[in-house]
Design an enzyme around this catalytic site. Structure first.
Site, PDB file in Angstrom:
ATOM      1  N   ARG A 103       0.855  -1.183   0.000  1.00 12.02           N
ATOM      2  CA  ARG A 103       0.000   0.000   0.000  1.00 12.02           C
ATOM      3  C   ARG A 103       0.894   1.237   0.000  1.00 12.02           C
ATOM      4  NH1 ARG A 103      -2.503  -0.170   6.191  1.00 12.02           N
ATOM      5  NH2 ARG A 103      -0.531  -0.438   7.288  1.00 12.02           N
ATOM      6  N   ASN A 141      -4.767   7.563   3.661  1.00 11.33           N
ATOM      7  CA  ASN A 141      -4.576   6.810   4.905  1.00 11.33           C
ATOM      8  C   ASN A 141      -3.121   6.939   5.337  1.00 11.33           C
ATOM      9  OD1 ASN A 141      -3.401   3.940   5.885  1.00 11.33           O
ATOM     10  ND2 ASN A 141      -5.409   4.270   6.815  1.00 11.33           N
ATOM     11  N   GLU A 142      -2.903   7.495   6.516  1.00 10.32           N
ATOM     12  CA  GLU A 142      -1.580   7.538   7.149  1.00 10.32           C
ATOM     13  C   GLU A 142      -0.472   7.984   6.189  1.00 10.32           C
ATOM     14  OE1 GLU A 142      -1.997   4.283  10.725  1.00 10.32           O
ATOM     15  OE2 GLU A 142      -1.220   3.559   8.813  1.00 10.32           O
ATOM     16  N   CYS A 151      10.786   9.012  -1.761  1.00  6.86           N
ATOM     17  CA  CYS A 151      10.799   8.483  -3.119  1.00  6.86           C
ATOM     18  C   CYS A 151      11.926   9.164  -3.883  1.00  6.86           C
ATOM     19  CB  CYS A 151       9.456   8.738  -3.807  1.00  6.86           C
ATOM     20  SG  CYS A 151       9.424   8.247  -5.554  1.00  6.86           S
ATOM     21  N   CYS A 153      12.368   8.724  -7.441  1.00  8.46           N
ATOM     22  CA  CYS A 153      12.119   8.475  -8.854  1.00  8.46           C
ATOM     23  C   CYS A 153      12.365   9.739  -9.687  1.00  8.46           C
ATOM     24  CB  CYS A 153      10.693   7.971  -9.059  1.00  8.46           C
ATOM     25  SG  CYS A 153       9.426   9.244  -8.867  1.00  8.46           S
ATOM     26  N   CYS A 156      10.252  12.746  -8.861  1.00 16.06           N
ATOM     27  CA  CYS A 156      10.738  13.513  -7.714  1.00 16.06           C
ATOM     28  C   CYS A 156      11.988  14.316  -8.069  1.00 16.06           C
ATOM     29  CB  CYS A 156      11.025  12.572  -6.537  1.00 16.06           C
ATOM     30  SG  CYS A 156       9.513  11.899  -5.791  1.00 16.06           S
ATOM     31  N   GLU A 305      -8.290   4.923  14.817  1.00 19.11           N
ATOM     32  CA  GLU A 305      -7.911   3.529  15.043  1.00 19.11           C
ATOM     33  C   GLU A 305      -7.403   3.382  16.467  1.00 19.11           C
ATOM     34  OE1 GLU A 305      -5.333   1.877  12.048  1.00 19.11           O
ATOM     35  OE2 GLU A 305      -6.522   2.717  10.392  1.00 19.11           O
ATOM     36  N   GLU A 353      -3.403  -8.232   6.858  1.00 22.62           N
ATOM     37  CA  GLU A 353      -3.672  -7.842   8.239  1.00 22.62           C
ATOM     38  C   GLU A 353      -4.456  -8.895   9.012  1.00 22.62           C
ATOM     39  OE1 GLU A 353      -5.407  -3.929   8.135  1.00 22.62           O
ATOM     40  OE2 GLU A 353      -3.458  -2.979   7.799  1.00 22.62           O
TER      41      GLU A 353
END
Length: 651
Positions: A103, A141-142, A151, A153, A156, A305, A353
């Site tokens: 992810r 998410n997070e 990164c 690449c 970037c 969470e 998970e």
């Protein structure tokens, strides 16, 4: 106040939804959090948008009076997107593509990924723009978690060079002069010659690396803002937009507080224990994370969470004991959480998970954890007004992104850990049950009586001026070692003693320095009121030559007699403490006690491991009491079971 669970109905047979939602209601929930990892379900092939599954889920939730928090699904791209446009995938510093399968594999600077993110978010928001059942939207998410903040690449590389050209007015000579690229013959003729700080022989220029850290933060902030702006454009300015931040905020290559400026609600995924941990992190570390989240916008936050079971991806961690996870939820509420969801309703049976255990395990049976959550929700509902009240703090702790970055770039001691130096100042005040705001360096801090400033190695004139005015108003500042050593570009300052611009404020200057390694430490000897208190220090030491300051502790070192370890300077009606080394807990406890007494800040005495948080509502004081120990404790007339937590009218 929203109380609920993170629910992934797509992981189960659709005929289970009704029973699941009934169980979620039985828990006492009024909200479910859905959608954040379901891009392929919403767009299984390019351009084929289908939200019918979640239409059915939301319809059923509304029928049962459950609200919905919906997540944009951009943290988990569909396989077809990675296959068709591999340039959206990020690269590690060896220029190895991060393959599809985990992810957050995307590059924040990929225009193609940004474009596809906009498409799915626009379609999603337009589809649900009139859906009253959705009470908040979560972006991604997070951000930056699990190494996704970095990164290397080509996307970037191009964006970094463009960023530098803008920052230096398209003047390569200005950049060369500022960075000192004449060193090691690194002078650039144009911006296209500037490398990314990937692996090389020896090390890259510290100024280049600092700008890289800023660029990483800007990249994530920019991507976050794109999502927020698009949702607000379609849903309206009143739409509630949040982001669920991970832990590890003192180690990430982006500034959480910058993203926080663009969202309505800071949310936190609070994991006091994770896979591979034999025991939870200490109570003061958990509390500091909660105070950090509250301090990001100086307002109450949500926990999206909270854990109830053992956690881990490949390796499982410690199992929270009966009442312990519930106690951590109490701690979250005590520190300013105003809405809380548990991760997750039911533990997964497939996917990565499977060992992140939920309220209900894969046996699908209600047991201890289910009823702990139920009791917690019921107890919070009885105290909703208190939960929504403001946390009043008289102590503020400043963290600084550039200083964190500077220590990542040049650690200086193998023992150095930025977050541990934050905790070194935070813990003794926490253990006196004093409320603390943990805030970024650009925040206001006039409302505090005591300001804690750990290892702020990068000095910024505006921050220094505000600290100076704070002291001049008669208040107290505590600085720790390596303060004000580097400028904005991560360079040392010629013709200046350290702490740069602050030697008069501190009443001393750094004559020499030493970095400790391994098990090295040095004895500290107390002076004056600390005459009978000795201790030790490690990590690093500034050897201070006092001018107007008094010496509180010296180093037991015959070679550097006359140089101080810890000092106190009375400056323009205020006080400045300088802790010039990694002093031990005993010494820090004595210093904190002195500072709190001088500042007339009321403490609450409690047994070691019993946390008490004072909150005020309608001019009445209430107390969150949490026993972090596995032993029965006594606090006044109250007997507290192991890992028990409650709200009291008095203590």
């Amino acid at each position: 106040m929203y109380l609920g669970v993170d629910y992934y109905p797509e992981h189960w047979d659709e005929n289970m939804i009704d029973e699941d939602l009934d169980n979620i209601i039985e828990l006492g929930s009024n909200v479910i959090r859905i959608g954040e990892f379901a891009w392929h379900m919403m767009e299984n092939v390019e351009g084929n948008y289908d939200f019918s599954y979640f239409d059915r889920v939301i319809k059923k939730a509304k029928e049962k009076n459950l609200n919905v928090i919906f997540g944009t699904p951009t943290a988990t791209m569909p396989a077809w997107l990675a296959k068709k446009y591999p340039e959206v995938l990020s690269e590690d510093e060896n220029n190895t593509k991060r393959v599809f399968g985990g992810r957050r594999q995307y590059c924040f600077n990929s225009e193609k990924y940004i474009d596809y993110s906009k498409k799915i978010i626009r379609k999603l928001a337009e589809h649900y723009k009139n859906e009253e059942g959705i009470v908040a939207w979560q972006i991604d998410n997070e951000f930056g978690h699990e190494g996704s903040d970095l990164c290397y690449c080509d996307n970037c590389k191009k964006a970094f060079r463009k960023y530098l050209a803008k920052e230096y007015d398209n003047d390569i000579n200005k950049l060369n002069e500022t960075w000192g690229t004449i060193f090691w013959s690194q002078t650039y003729n144009n911006f296209d010659e500037i490398p990314l700080p990937a692996k090389t022989i020896t090390t890259h220029n510290p100024s280049l690396r600092m700008e890289w850290e800023r660029f990483r933060s800007v990249s994530i902030e920019k991507y976050a803002k794109i999502q927020v702006d698009l949702l607000k454009e379609i849903l309206g300015e009143d739409a509630v937009v949040l982001h669920d931040f991970s832990g590890g905020f003192f180690d990430k290559s982006y500034d959480f507080s910058k993203v926080a400026k663009h969202i309505d609600v800071v949310a936190y995924n609070n994991y006091p224990v994770w896979g591979g941990q034999a025991e939870p992190i200490p109570p003061h570390e958990i509390a500091c994370g909660l105070d950090f989240m509250r301090g990001a916008k100086k307002q109450n936050f949500w926990i999206t969470e909270a854990i109830m079971g053992a956690q881990g991806h490949d390796v499982i961690g410690y199992l929270p004991r009966p009442r312990q996870a519930k106690m951590w939820s109490y701690q979250g509420m005590a520190h300013g959480c105003s809405s809380l969801m548990y991760f997750r309703y039911r533990g997964a049976t497939k996917g990565a998970e499977q060992y992140c255990y939920g309220i209900i395990d894969q046996d699908n049976t209600k047991r201890r954890k289910f009823y702990e959550v139920q009791s917690f929700f019921n107890e919070m509902k009885e105290n909703e007004e208190l939960i929504k009240s403001k946390v009043n703090a008289k102590v503020g702790l400043i963290y600084d992104y550039e200083s964190m970055a500077s220590f990542r770039i040049q650690r200086q001691s193998f023992l150095f850990d930025y977050k541990q130096e934050v905790f070194r100042l935070y813990r003794p005040f926490f253990e006196n049950n004093v409320n603390i705001d943990v805030i970024p360096s650009d925040a206001t801090f006039d409302e505090y009586e005591v300001l804690l400033v750990p290892v702020m190695i990068v000095y910024k004139r505006d921050v220094q001026e505000r600290i100076r005015k704070f002291v001049e108003s008669g208040k107290t500042v505590v600085l720790s070692f390596r303060n004000s050593v580097k400028d904005y570009y991560n360079n040392l300052t010629l013709n200046e003693f350290n702490p740069t611009n602050f030697t008069d404020l501190v009443g001393a200057y750094v004559e020499e320095i030493e970095s400790f390694q391994g098990d090295q430490q040095i004895t500290l000897n107390g002076c004056e009121e600390f005459e009978n208190i000795n201790g030790s220090a490690t990590v690093f030491r500034d050897l201070l030559r006092t001018t107007t300051a008094e010496t509180l502790f010296t180093y037991d070192d015959e070679f550097f007699e006359g140089l101080s370890a810890i000092t106190l300077n009375k400056y323009q009606g205020g006080k400045v403490y300088y802790v010039g080394c990694g002093a031990d807990e005993n010494i820090m406890d004595h210093l904190a006690n002195k500072i709190l007494k001088e500042s007339n800040i009321e403490i609450i005495k409690s047994p070691k491991g019993v946390e008490v948080v004072r909150r005020n509502i309608n001019n009445e004081e209430k107390y969150f009491v949490m026993n972090h120990t596995d032993k029965t404790q006594q606090l006044g007339d109250k007997t507290i079971k192991p890992y028990e937590a409650f709200i009291a009218d008095h203590i």
